[in-house]
Design an enzyme around this catalytic site. Structure first.
Site, PDB file in Angstrom:
ATOM      1  N   LYS A  10       0.828  -1.208   0.000  1.00 31.66           N
ATOM      2  CA  LYS A  10       0.000   0.000   0.000  1.00 31.66           C
ATOM      3  C   LYS A  10       0.872   1.272   0.000  1.00 31.66           C
ATOM      4  CE  LYS A  10      -4.069  -2.137   2.169  1.00 31.66           C
ATOM      5  NZ  LYS A  10      -5.084  -2.004   3.250  1.00 31.66           N
ATOM      6  N   TYR A  50     -12.507  -1.814  -4.009  1.00 31.47           N
ATOM      7  CA  TYR A  50     -13.042  -1.986  -2.656  1.00 31.47           C
ATOM      8  C   TYR A  50     -14.574  -1.894  -2.615  1.00 31.47           C
ATOM      9  CZ  TYR A  50      -8.574  -1.911  -0.058  1.00 31.47           C
ATOM     10  OH  TYR A  50      -7.346  -2.219   0.488  1.00 31.47           O
ATOM     11  N   ASN A 113      -2.115   0.345   6.605  1.00 38.65           N
ATOM     12  CA  ASN A 113      -1.596  -0.894   7.183  1.00 38.65           C
ATOM     13  C   ASN A 113      -0.728  -1.714   6.225  1.00 38.65           C
ATOM     14  OD1 ASN A 113      -3.651  -1.761   5.574  1.00 38.65           O
ATOM     15  ND2 ASN A 113      -4.813  -2.802   7.182  1.00 38.65           N
ATOM     16  N   HIS A 116      -2.113  -5.355   1.439  1.00 37.99           N
ATOM     17  CA  HIS A 116      -3.404  -6.008   1.201  1.00 37.99           C
ATOM     18  C   HIS A 116      -3.145  -7.443   0.782  1.00 37.99           C
ATOM     19  CE1 HIS A 116      -7.393  -6.860  -0.507  1.00 37.99           C
ATOM     20  NE2 HIS A 116      -6.729  -7.455  -1.473  1.00 37.99           N
ATOM     21  N   GLU A 127      -9.897 -10.133  -7.749  1.00 39.50           N
ATOM     22  CA  GLU A 127      -8.878  -9.083  -7.599  1.00 39.50           C
ATOM     23  C   GLU A 127      -7.760  -9.214  -8.631  1.00 39.50           C
ATOM     24  OE1 GLU A 127      -9.705  -8.228  -2.857  1.00 39.50           O
ATOM     25  OE2 GLU A 127      -7.864  -9.277  -3.422  1.00 39.50           O
TER      26      GLU A 127
HETATM   27  P1  GDP Z   1      -8.099  -6.648   5.562  1.00 37.92           P
HETATM   28  O1  GDP Z   1      -8.719  -7.793   4.805  1.00 37.92           O
HETATM   29  O2  GDP Z   1      -7.281  -7.083   6.743  1.00 37.92           O
HETATM   30  O3  GDP Z   1      -7.306  -5.715   4.653  1.00 37.92           O
HETATM   31  O4  GDP Z   1      -9.290  -5.770   6.193  1.00 37.92           O
HETATM   32  P2  GDP Z   1     -10.757  -5.363   5.670  1.00 37.92           P
HETATM   33  O5  GDP Z   1     -11.119  -6.129   4.423  1.00 37.92           O
HETATM   34  O6  GDP Z   1     -11.677  -5.423   6.832  1.00 37.92           O
HETATM   35  O7  GDP Z   1     -10.595  -3.805   5.309  1.00 37.92           O
HETATM   36  C1  GDP Z   1      -9.989  -3.388   4.109  1.00 37.92           C
HETATM   37  C2  GDP Z   1      -9.057  -2.240   4.425  1.00 37.92           C
HETATM   38  O8  GDP Z   1      -9.837  -1.138   4.898  1.00 37.92           O
HETATM   39  C3  GDP Z   1      -8.045  -2.490   5.559  1.00 37.92           C
HETATM   40  O9  GDP Z   1      -6.899  -3.181   5.157  1.00 37.92           O
HETATM   41  C4  GDP Z   1      -7.738  -1.073   6.003  1.00 37.92           C
HETATM   42  O10 GDP Z   1      -6.825  -0.429   5.107  1.00 37.92           O
HETATM   43  C5  GDP Z   1      -9.109  -0.406   5.886  1.00 37.92           C
HETATM   44  N1  GDP Z   1      -9.859  -0.480   7.148  1.00 37.92           N
HETATM   45  C6  GDP Z   1     -10.407  -1.567   7.744  1.00 37.92           C
HETATM   46  N2  GDP Z   1     -11.044  -1.250   8.893  1.00 37.92           N
HETATM   47  C7  GDP Z   1     -10.902   0.104   9.018  1.00 37.92           C
HETATM   48  C8  GDP Z   1     -11.343   1.046   9.991  1.00 37.92           C
HETATM   49  O11 GDP Z   1     -12.020   0.697  10.976  1.00 37.92           O
HETATM   50  N3  GDP Z   1     -11.004   2.356   9.777  1.00 37.92           N
HETATM   51  C9  GDP Z   1     -10.286   2.761   8.680  1.00 37.92           C
HETATM   52  N4  GDP Z   1      -9.991   4.063   8.551  1.00 37.92           N
HETATM   53  N5  GDP Z   1      -9.851   1.898   7.756  1.00 37.92           N
HETATM   54  C10 GDP Z   1     -10.150   0.588   7.916  1.00 37.92           C
END
Ligand code: GDP
Length: 138
Positions: A10, A50, A113, A116, A127
């Protein structure tokens, strides 16, 4: 049977100079890099990627972040690639990520973070097809 998954280094991690260290961790974990490209993406491209998160409160911020600078798109292959990459990445929130994981080492917040990785085989297929053409995956 080798399995493919999709990954992104990222913009936060590219910006802070961690691309090489993350690629080394991926390599040391036994993944073959099938395809790799560095790109700057648009907010519209991030929104399409997304789309499953479009109702989440952080959707707009997340898409703006993904379009905020260059990132590295990758297709990775190994046995059990989807689950093994998720383990190497660590928890979404770096505060909860295990020691030694990429997010523990390099992520700065739940949003920024570092990496991905697809969360399932069907997601990986979507994807990979979203970012890569068939001729790039030979
Ligand atoms: P992943 O599969 O671990 O990447 O997590 P998710 O699919 O739940 O979320 C996709 C991405 O959205 C995450 O990797 C973060 O970059 C972002 N994200 C997830 N939860 C949050 C949140 O509570 N707040 C914010 N600002 N970003 C989030």
């Amino acid at each position: 049977m080798p399995q493919r998954t999709f990954s992104i280094i990222k913009p936060d991690a590219v910006r802070s100079g961690h691309t090489g260290a993350i690629l080394a961790a991926i390599d040391q974990a036994g993944f073959r890099i099938v395809a790799i490209k560095k790109e700057s993406i648009s907010i519209r491209q991030a929104q399409g990627f997304y789309a499953v998160h479009k109702e989440r409160p952080f959707f707009a911020d997340l898409c703006a972040f993904m379009a905020s600078g260059p990132l590295v798109l990758m297709v990775l292959e190994k046995d059990n690639a989807v689950a093994d990459l998720r383990q190497l990445m660590g928890a979404t929130n770096p505060a909860n990520a295990e020691e030694g994981t990429i997010r523990k080492r390099f992520a700065s917040s739940i949003q920024e973070n570092a990496i991905h990785g697809s969360d399932g085989e069907d997601t990986a297929a979507f994807e990979i097809g979203y970012w890569f053409a068939g001729y790039e995956l030979i």
